[in-house]
Each structure stands twice: as C-alpha cells, then as structure tokens.
Design a protein around this motif. Structure first.
Motif, PDB file in Angstrom:
ATOM      1  N   PRO A  94      40.328  34.167  48.126  1.00  0.00           N
ATOM      2  CA  PRO A  94      41.438  34.485  47.228  1.00  0.00           C
ATOM      3  C   PRO A  94      41.343  33.832  45.855  1.00  0.00           C
ATOM      4  O   PRO A  94      42.090  34.198  44.945  1.00  0.00           O
ATOM      5  N   ARG A  95      40.425  32.895  45.688  1.00  0.00           N
ATOM      6  CA  ARG A  95      40.250  32.305  44.358  1.00  0.00           C
ATOM      7  C   ARG A  95      39.704  33.327  43.367  1.00  0.00           C
ATOM      8  O   ARG A  95      39.790  33.122  42.149  1.00  0.00           O
ATOM      9  N   TRP A  96      39.166  34.437  43.875  1.00  0.00           N
ATOM     10  CA  TRP A  96      38.663  35.495  43.000  1.00  0.00           C
ATOM     11  C   TRP A  96      39.754  36.511  42.666  1.00  0.00           C
ATOM     12  O   TRP A  96      39.491  37.505  41.975  1.00  0.00           O
ATOM     13  N   ASN A  97      40.983  36.287  43.133  1.00  0.00           N
ATOM     14  CA  ASN A  97      42.089  37.195  42.824  1.00  0.00           C
ATOM     15  C   ASN A  97      42.456  37.138  41.343  1.00  0.00           C
ATOM     16  O   ASN A  97      42.275  36.115  40.676  1.00  0.00           O
ATOM     17  N   GLU A  98      43.030  38.236  40.865  1.00  0.00           N
ATOM     18  CA  GLU A  98      43.496  38.312  39.489  1.00  0.00           C
ATOM     19  C   GLU A  98      44.749  37.455  39.303  1.00  0.00           C
ATOM     20  O   GLU A  98      45.427  37.090  40.284  1.00  0.00           O
ATOM     21  N   TYR A  99      45.082  37.129  38.058  1.00  0.00           N
ATOM     22  CA  TYR A  99      46.367  36.496  37.765  1.00  0.00           C
ATOM     23  C   TYR A  99      47.471  37.465  38.184  1.00  0.00           C
ATOM     24  O   TYR A  99      47.264  38.681  38.304  1.00  0.00           O
ATOM     25  N   ASP A 100      48.657  36.938  38.389  1.00  0.00           N
ATOM     26  CA  ASP A 100      49.795  37.758  38.814  1.00  0.00           C
ATOM     27  C   ASP A 100      50.463  38.349  37.578  1.00  0.00           C
ATOM     28  O   ASP A 100      51.305  37.711  36.942  1.00  0.00           O
ATOM     29  N   HIS A 101      50.085  39.582  37.232  1.00  0.00           N
ATOM     30  CA  HIS A 101      50.600  40.191  36.002  1.00  0.00           C
ATOM     31  C   HIS A 101      52.108  40.428  36.064  1.00  0.00           C
ATOM     32  O   HIS A 101      52.789  40.371  35.036  1.00  0.00           O
ATOM     33  N   VAL A 102      52.625  40.675  37.264  1.00  0.00           N
ATOM     34  CA  VAL A 102      54.064  40.905  37.395  1.00  0.00           C
ATOM     35  C   VAL A 102      54.835  39.618  37.096  1.00  0.00           C
ATOM     36  O   VAL A 102      55.832  39.619  36.361  1.00  0.00           O
ATOM     37  N   ASP A 103      54.384  38.503  37.646  1.00  0.00           N
ATOM     38  CA  ASP A 103      55.030  37.214  37.436  1.00  0.00           C
ATOM     39  C   ASP A 103      54.942  36.796  35.964  1.00  0.00           C
ATOM     40  O   ASP A 103      55.919  36.312  35.382  1.00  0.00           O
TER      41      ASP A 103
ATOM     42  N   GLY B 243      16.069  31.629  43.284  1.00  0.00           N
ATOM     43  CA  GLY B 243      15.837  33.058  43.168  1.00  0.00           C
ATOM     44  C   GLY B 243      16.830  33.937  43.896  1.00  0.00           C
ATOM     45  O   GLY B 243      16.679  35.167  43.908  1.00  0.00           O
ATOM     46  N   GLU B 244      17.870  33.354  44.502  1.00  0.00           N
ATOM     47  CA  GLU B 244      18.832  34.166  45.241  1.00  0.00           C
ATOM     48  C   GLU B 244      19.813  34.873  44.301  1.00  0.00           C
ATOM     49  O   GLU B 244      20.057  34.422  43.179  1.00  0.00           O
ATOM     50  N   GLN B 245      20.374  35.965  44.798  1.00  0.00           N
ATOM     51  CA  GLN B 245      21.312  36.764  44.025  1.00  0.00           C
ATOM     52  C   GLN B 245      22.623  36.924  44.791  1.00  0.00           C
ATOM     53  O   GLN B 245      22.632  36.997  46.019  1.00  0.00           O
ATOM     54  N   ALA B 246      23.699  36.977  44.037  1.00  0.00           N
ATOM     55  CA  ALA B 246      25.023  37.159  44.628  1.00  0.00           C
ATOM     56  C   ALA B 246      25.794  38.198  43.827  1.00  0.00           C
ATOM     57  O   ALA B 246      25.529  38.418  42.642  1.00  0.00           O
ATOM     58  N   VAL B 247      26.736  38.846  44.485  1.00  0.00           N
ATOM     59  CA  VAL B 247      27.623  39.772  43.802  1.00  0.00           C
ATOM     60  C   VAL B 247      29.058  39.407  44.154  1.00  0.00           C
ATOM     61  O   VAL B 247      29.344  39.006  45.281  1.00  0.00           O
ATOM     62  N   VAL B 248      29.933  39.512  43.169  1.00  0.00           N
ATOM     63  CA  VAL B 248      31.353  39.228  43.369  1.00  0.00           C
ATOM     64  C   VAL B 248      32.156  40.419  42.868  1.00  0.00           C
ATOM     65  O   VAL B 248      31.952  40.886  41.750  1.00  0.00           O
ATOM     66  N   PHE B 249      33.067  40.914  43.693  1.00  0.00           N
ATOM     67  CA  PHE B 249      33.957  42.004  43.314  1.00  0.00           C
ATOM     68  C   PHE B 249      35.323  41.391  43.025  1.00  0.00           C
ATOM     69  O   PHE B 249      36.004  40.902  43.924  1.00  0.00           O
ATOM     70  N   THR B 250      35.689  41.402  41.751  1.00  0.00           N
ATOM     71  CA  THR B 250      36.877  40.687  41.313  1.00  0.00           C
ATOM     72  C   THR B 250      37.609  41.512  40.262  1.00  0.00           C
ATOM     73  O   THR B 250      37.558  42.744  40.294  1.00  0.00           O
ATOM     74  N   SER B 251      38.276  40.866  39.322  1.00  0.00           N
ATOM     75  CA  SER B 251      39.123  41.570  38.362  1.00  0.00           C
ATOM     76  C   SER B 251      38.799  41.191  36.919  1.00  0.00           C
ATOM     77  O   SER B 251      38.121  40.197  36.654  1.00  0.00           O
TER      78      SER B 251
END
Length: 220
Positions: free
Chosen positions: A76-85, A149-157
């Motif tokens: 959950p640290r990759w979650n977006e800021y809370d735009h509604v709040d 040499g390792e690779q990672a992918v992150v799906f975030t906002s």
C-alpha cells in the motif's frame, strides 16, 4: 545495474461513483504497457503494485502479456495520495465532474499546492511530508532487494511516479506539482540503480500510444 520500471495505472472511472475501477480504455492501455515491456525484452525479477483496484487490475492485465512474469506483491505504500481528502481540506470540496475534467484538474492542482505548503500542519489524514516519506521508502526498499542486473516493475499512480522522479532530481515538490499534470495513463518511467546510486533515466514514456494506438492516449 538494476532497473525499476514505474508504470502508471490505466485510465480509471473518472466522474463515476467509484473512481477506483479500471475503465475499458484503461484495460486496453494496460495491455499496451505490457506489450511494451515485451518489446523491450524486459526480464522481470520483481513486481509490485499498490492495493488500489486500478493498480492491481493494471498489473494483472499488463503482466498477462509476458510469457513469464513474477508474482505481484501488493504494498500500500505505492498507493496514490487521497485526492478526495486533499480536495475536501484544501480545495473547497471540489468533486470529480466528468462533464468538466479540466475544471476539476485545475481545482485539484491548487489543492495539491496548498497541501504541500501546509506540510505537517495539514488537516488531511496524510500530510505531504508523510506521503513523500512513504513513497520514497517504498522505492528504497525495492532497490535494496535488487540483485546485480535484476529488473523490477511497479504498477502505481501518477502522483507517486512524479513525486519519486522529482525527488531523484532533488525537487519532489516540483515533481508532484508540475510533472504530475502531464503523466499519461499506462506511461512508463525508468529508474536505474548501481554503484553511483539511483537515477531517473526516463519519465513518462508513452511511445506505445503512437500511430494506430493514439486514440487510447489519456491523462485522467
């Protein structure tokens, strides 16, 4: 040298009762992002995503395009800021309006600027300093587990990606307030890490929406 691909989620459901749902266009965008990783011959050793529905769905669709992909770990640290709040406390309660997305974007950007300026004094559940610490911590932890040499992918906002890229340039606030407005759905940013540290190599690449796919390009 290690590599981290930061992929923004596909288009969500702007103006709907539940924004956090990947739209039909968003699914198509996610598929193209996955195919772009295939074209780049990315050899992924790690995969991460936030816990938001649009992030998890983008990860599932994109990684399904690869012949072999690691299991996605939610963080959950990759979650977006809370735009509604943020809009409620710093933007007069501005709400998403599918009939006038530009007006909402302008109101949100003004609220974000006030949120940043307020620092720890913001009445929001998460202040700007805490958001910054959260997302930089997530990246630092991911980089720490990358082997040579390792690779990672992150799906975030978009806000997370723009803040991190700004931070790597030494100006996280400018990243959030300036880079964020131009992030495209399912765009890809590339970070490399090695002996000299962690560096942003590219930001917001979206060549996979050129040509016949141009009609899928979107920002919100």
């Amino acid at each position: 040298m290690g590599v981290v691909y930061l992929v923004r989620h596909g288009q969500a459901s702007f103006g709907a009762a539940d924004y956090d749902v990947l739209s039909d266009r968003g699914e198509q965008q996610a598929r193209l992002a996955g195919l772009e990783l295939v074209r780049r011959e990315a050899t992924l050793d790690h995969a991460r995503c936030g816990s938001l529905s649009r992030q998890r769905a983008t990860a599932a669709v994109a990684l399904a395009q690869l012949a072999s992909a690691p299991t996605v770990a939610q963080d959950p640290r990759w979650n977006e800021y809370d735009h509604v709040d943020i809009a409620a406390h710093h933007g007069g309660g501005a709400a998403q309006d599918s009939a006038d997305p530009r007006a909402y974007q302008a109101a949100l950007e003004d609220a974000l600027a006030k949120w940043v300026a307020a620092g720890e004094s913001s009445p929001c559940a998460e202040s700007w300093p805490r958001f910054l610490a959260r997302v930089t911590g997530a990246l630092d932890d991911l980089v720490s587990v990358l082997g040579k040499g390792e690779q990672a992918v992150v799906f975030t906002s978009g806000g997370v990606i723009s803040t991190l890229c700004g931070a790597l340039l030494g100006v996280p606030e400018i990243g959030l307030l300036s880079l964020n407005r131009v992030t495209v759905n399912a765009g890809i940013s590339k970070i490399v890490t090695g002996r000299s540290g962690t560096t942003m190599l590219s930001f917001n690449e979206h060549g996979h929406f050129d040509g016949e796919a141009a009609g899928l390009l979107s920002y919100r």
